[in-house]
Design a protein around this motif. Structure first.
Motif, short mmCIF file in Angstrom:
data_model
loop_
_atom_site.label_atom_id
_atom_site.label_comp_id
_atom_site.label_asym_id
_atom_site.label_seq_id
_atom_site.Cartn_x
_atom_site.Cartn_y
_atom_site.Cartn_z
N ASP A 186 2.31 7.75 -0.31
CA ASP A 186 2.80 7.27 -1.61
C ASP A 186 1.42 6.85 -2.45
OD1 ASP A 186 5.33 7.96 -1.30
OD2 ASP A 186 5.74 5.92 -0.20
N VAL A 187 0.46 6.57 -1.63
CA VAL A 187 -0.59 6.04 -2.32
C VAL A 187 -1.80 7.30 -2.63
CG1 VAL A 187 -2.82 4.25 -2.24
CG2 VAL A 187 -0.44 4.03 -0.91
N ASN A 188 -2.01 7.29 -3.76
CA ASN A 188 -2.94 8.29 -4.52
C ASN A 188 -4.32 7.51 -4.53
OD1 ASN A 188 -4.96 10.06 -5.95
ND2 ASN A 188 -3.00 10.81 -6.96
N TRP A 189 -5.02 7.56 -3.39
CA TRP A 189 -6.34 6.81 -3.26
C TRP A 189 -7.39 7.33 -4.27
CZ3 TRP A 189 -5.60 3.06 -0.23
CH2 TRP A 189 -4.59 3.01 0.97
N ILE A 190 -7.47 8.37 -4.71
CA ILE A 190 -8.50 9.09 -5.77
C ILE A 190 -8.11 8.62 -7.18
CG2 ILE A 190 -9.33 11.03 -6.75
CD1 ILE A 190 -9.02 12.54 -4.26
N ALA A 191 -6.61 8.80 -7.64
CA ALA A 191 -6.40 8.31 -8.84
C ALA A 191 -5.77 7.18 -9.01
CB ALA A 191 -5.17 9.24 -9.31
N SER A 192 -5.91 6.10 -8.00
CA SER A 192 -5.65 4.65 -8.09
C SER A 192 -4.29 4.64 -8.52
CB SER A 192 -6.54 3.87 -8.82
OG SER A 192 -7.79 4.07 -8.25
N ARG A 193 -3.35 5.11 -7.98
CA ARG A 193 -1.90 5.06 -8.17
C ARG A 193 -1.01 4.97 -7.06
NH1 ARG A 193 -0.02 8.59 -13.07
NH2 ARG A 193 0.68 6.48 -13.86
N LEU A 194 0.14 4.37 -7.18
CA LEU A 194 1.08 4.30 -6.26
C LEU A 194 2.41 4.63 -6.66
CD1 LEU A 194 1.46 1.63 -3.53
CD2 LEU A 194 3.45 1.97 -5.06
N SER A 195 3.31 5.56 -5.84
CA SER A 195 4.61 5.76 -6.27
C SER A 195 5.81 5.13 -5.49
CB SER A 195 4.93 7.42 -6.08
OG SER A 195 3.73 8.09 -6.96
N VAL A 196 6.66 4.67 -6.27
CA VAL A 196 8.01 4.22 -5.53
C VAL A 196 8.97 5.33 -5.30
CG1 VAL A 196 9.78 2.52 -5.85
CG2 VAL A 196 7.37 1.68 -5.96
N GLN A 197 9.41 5.85 -4.39
CA GLN A 197 10.36 6.95 -4.20
C GLN A 197 11.46 6.61 -3.65
OE1 GLN A 197 8.32 10.50 -2.93
NE2 GLN A 197 6.23 9.73 -3.83
N ARG A 198 11.42 5.24 -2.82
CA ARG A 198 12.80 5.08 -1.93
C ARG A 198 12.68 3.64 -1.64
NH1 ARG A 198 8.40 6.18 0.70
NH2 ARG A 198 8.66 8.40 0.11
N GLY A 199 13.90 3.07 -1.30
CA GLY A 199 14.24 1.76 -0.92
C GLY A 199 14.60 1.70 0.65
N ILE A 200 14.67 0.55 1.45
CA ILE A 200 15.11 0.30 2.64
C ILE A 200 15.91 -1.16 2.46
CG2 ILE A 200 14.70 -0.42 4.91
CD1 ILE A 200 12.39 1.76 5.00
N VAL A 201 17.22 -0.65 3.11
CA VAL A 201 17.99 -1.95 2.92
C VAL A 201 18.77 -2.18 4.69
CG1 VAL A 201 20.29 -3.02 1.85
CG2 VAL A 201 18.39 -2.02 0.67
N ASN A 202 18.61 -3.21 5.14
CA ASN A 202 19.23 -3.24 6.48
C ASN A 202 18.58 -1.99 7.38
OD1 ASN A 202 20.94 -5.54 6.03
ND2 ASN A 202 22.48 -4.32 5.26
N GLN A 203 17.33 -1.87 7.24
CA GLN A 203 16.65 -0.54 8.03
C GLN A 203 17.39 1.04 7.81
OE1 GLN A 203 14.04 -2.60 8.21
NE2 GLN A 203 13.97 -2.26 10.68
N ILE A 204 17.90 0.85 6.72
CA ILE A 204 18.36 2.22 6.37
C ILE A 204 17.69 2.51 5.09
CG2 ILE A 204 20.58 3.53 5.66
CD1 ILE A 204 22.29 1.35 6.80
N VAL A 205 17.05 4.10 5.37
CA VAL A 205 16.43 4.55 4.14
C VAL A 205 17.14 4.96 3.30
CG1 VAL A 205 14.44 5.95 3.57
CG2 VAL A 205 14.44 4.81 5.83
#
Length: 374
Positions: free
Chosen positions: A213-232
């Motif tokens: 999820d980390v774009n090291w070249i463009a210095s960007r980070l994408s939030v695409q999911r969440g985890i609750v009670n260890q369930i993706v």
């Protein structure tokens, strides 16, 4: 256990508990009531006389659907798919609605008894609002599924006085308090705290990050999911899925965290748990325990993981970020305001505000940033 049958039920003597019990069926539901001990009622006849004295009778068959039966169908057809939301709904149904209304006919639900019951619940105003909304949803479902005739929902007449009043004020950390906390936090929780306060992430979103999820070249980070009670699962709302510009200091911190991690492949979790051999990130429970320990050591009082999101909002104010920009950066969707109507804010403003917040997070942090990860 000896049984004496009767037209309205049966009396049984429980040898283990040494008590007489009256059992009967309410429709398909088996019910029981303790009558007394053998010392109190030496014979079954005496126990039956007590049954007649208490006027325990088999209830007449009910004509219609009970709230309990509607809830069973609601859970199968309308329960939210997001695990965390479904868990809250089931807890509310099990702990509050079913004990009070489970055996009532759905068509007999009236607003006045519901409002009086709601007033007496030992819950915060916000929690009472959730209970009222769930009751409203059950009645709406009953009309949608043909159990009830389509008409005005009686729960719409129920008022929850003080619904907007908060019991506890949301807490935000000052820059000094955050720095004190950061000094006490162990890795990778210190990096998790920095990431959350610099980007306003929910704890479920921070735990759900992968290195891909980390774009090291463009210095960007994408939030695409969440985890609750260890369930993706998915993020909380559609607007929560977002790509952020990441400050140089924060990107360097992530690089250092990856170098010291045993789980650094692209699809590995950023905050992979060694206790789960990297298959899952750290749990919310483990994160909360580390925050409690560090906050106590830092002398800043009790905090939760959500304090970082509140702090992010306060720091956006501190760097004089326009409110319309704040609403976009917090990823809030609120149709009651006019912020969503007047178009999008420019991306440069959002990037600048985010970088200013990161500067606050890394302020006075030179020594701590250089500390080797443990």
């Amino acid at each position: 256990m000896r049984v004496q049958r009767h037209t309205s039920g049966s009396v049984r003597y429980d040898k283990r508990r040494k008590t007489w019990n009256y059992l009967w069926y309410d429709g398909l539901i088996r019910r029981s009531k303790r009558i007394g001990t053998k010392r109190e009622f030496p014979t079954k006849a005496a126990a039956w006389m007590e049954v007649d004295h208490l006027q325990i009778q088999q209830q007449k068959p009910q004509h219609g659907d009970t709230v309990r039966s509607v809830i069973v169908r609601y859970e199968a057809e309308r329960m939210p798919s997001r695990p965390s939301t479904a868990r809250v709904y089931r807890c509310c149904l099990k702990n509050h609605i079913l004990p009070k209304w489970g055996d009532s006919l759905i068509q007999d639900i009236q607003p006045r008894p519901v409002e009086l019951w709601l007033r007496e619940l030992p819950l915060s105003p916000k929690s009472k609002t959730h209970v009222r909304s769930l009751m409203h949803g059950l009645l709406e479902y009953a009309m949608w599924s043909g159990i009830l005739d389509i008409s005005r929902n009686p729960i719409s007449l129920v008022r929850n006085i003080g619904a907007t009043r908060t019991v506890r004020k949301a807490r935000s950390l000052t820059v000094e308090q955050f720095q004190a906390l950061l000094t006490e936090l162990q890795e990778p929780f210190a990096t998790m705290a920095l990431l959350s306060v610099c980007l306003g992430l929910r704890i479920s979103e921070a735990l759900g990050l992968r290195w891909s999820d980390v774009n090291w070249i463009a210095s960007r980070l994408s939030v695409q999911r969440g985890i609750v009670n260890q369930i993706v699962g998915d993020v909380k709302t559609r607007g929560s899925a977002k790509t952020f510009d990441v400050a140089v200091e924060l990107l360097d911190r992530l690089k250092s965290c990856r170098q010291h991690s045993d789980f650094s492949a692209a699809e590995d979790w950023v905050f992979a748990s060694p206790f789960k051999l990297g298959r899952l990130p750290y749990s919310y429970t483990g994160t909360r325990q580390e925050l409690e320990r560090a906050s106590k050591a830092a002398g800043i009082g009790h905090i939760s993981s959500h304090v970082f999101r509140h702090t992010y909002r306060s720091w956006l104010d501190a760097v004089k970020t326009p409110i319309a920009v704040q609403q976009k950066m917090m990823r809030h969707q609120d149709i009651r305001t006019t912020m969503n109507i007047y178009g999008d804010v420019v991306t440069d403003e959002m990037s600048t505000a985010g970088l200013r917040v990161a500067e606050l997070a890394f302020q006075f942090n030179g020594a701590q940033a250089e500390r080797e990860t443990s």
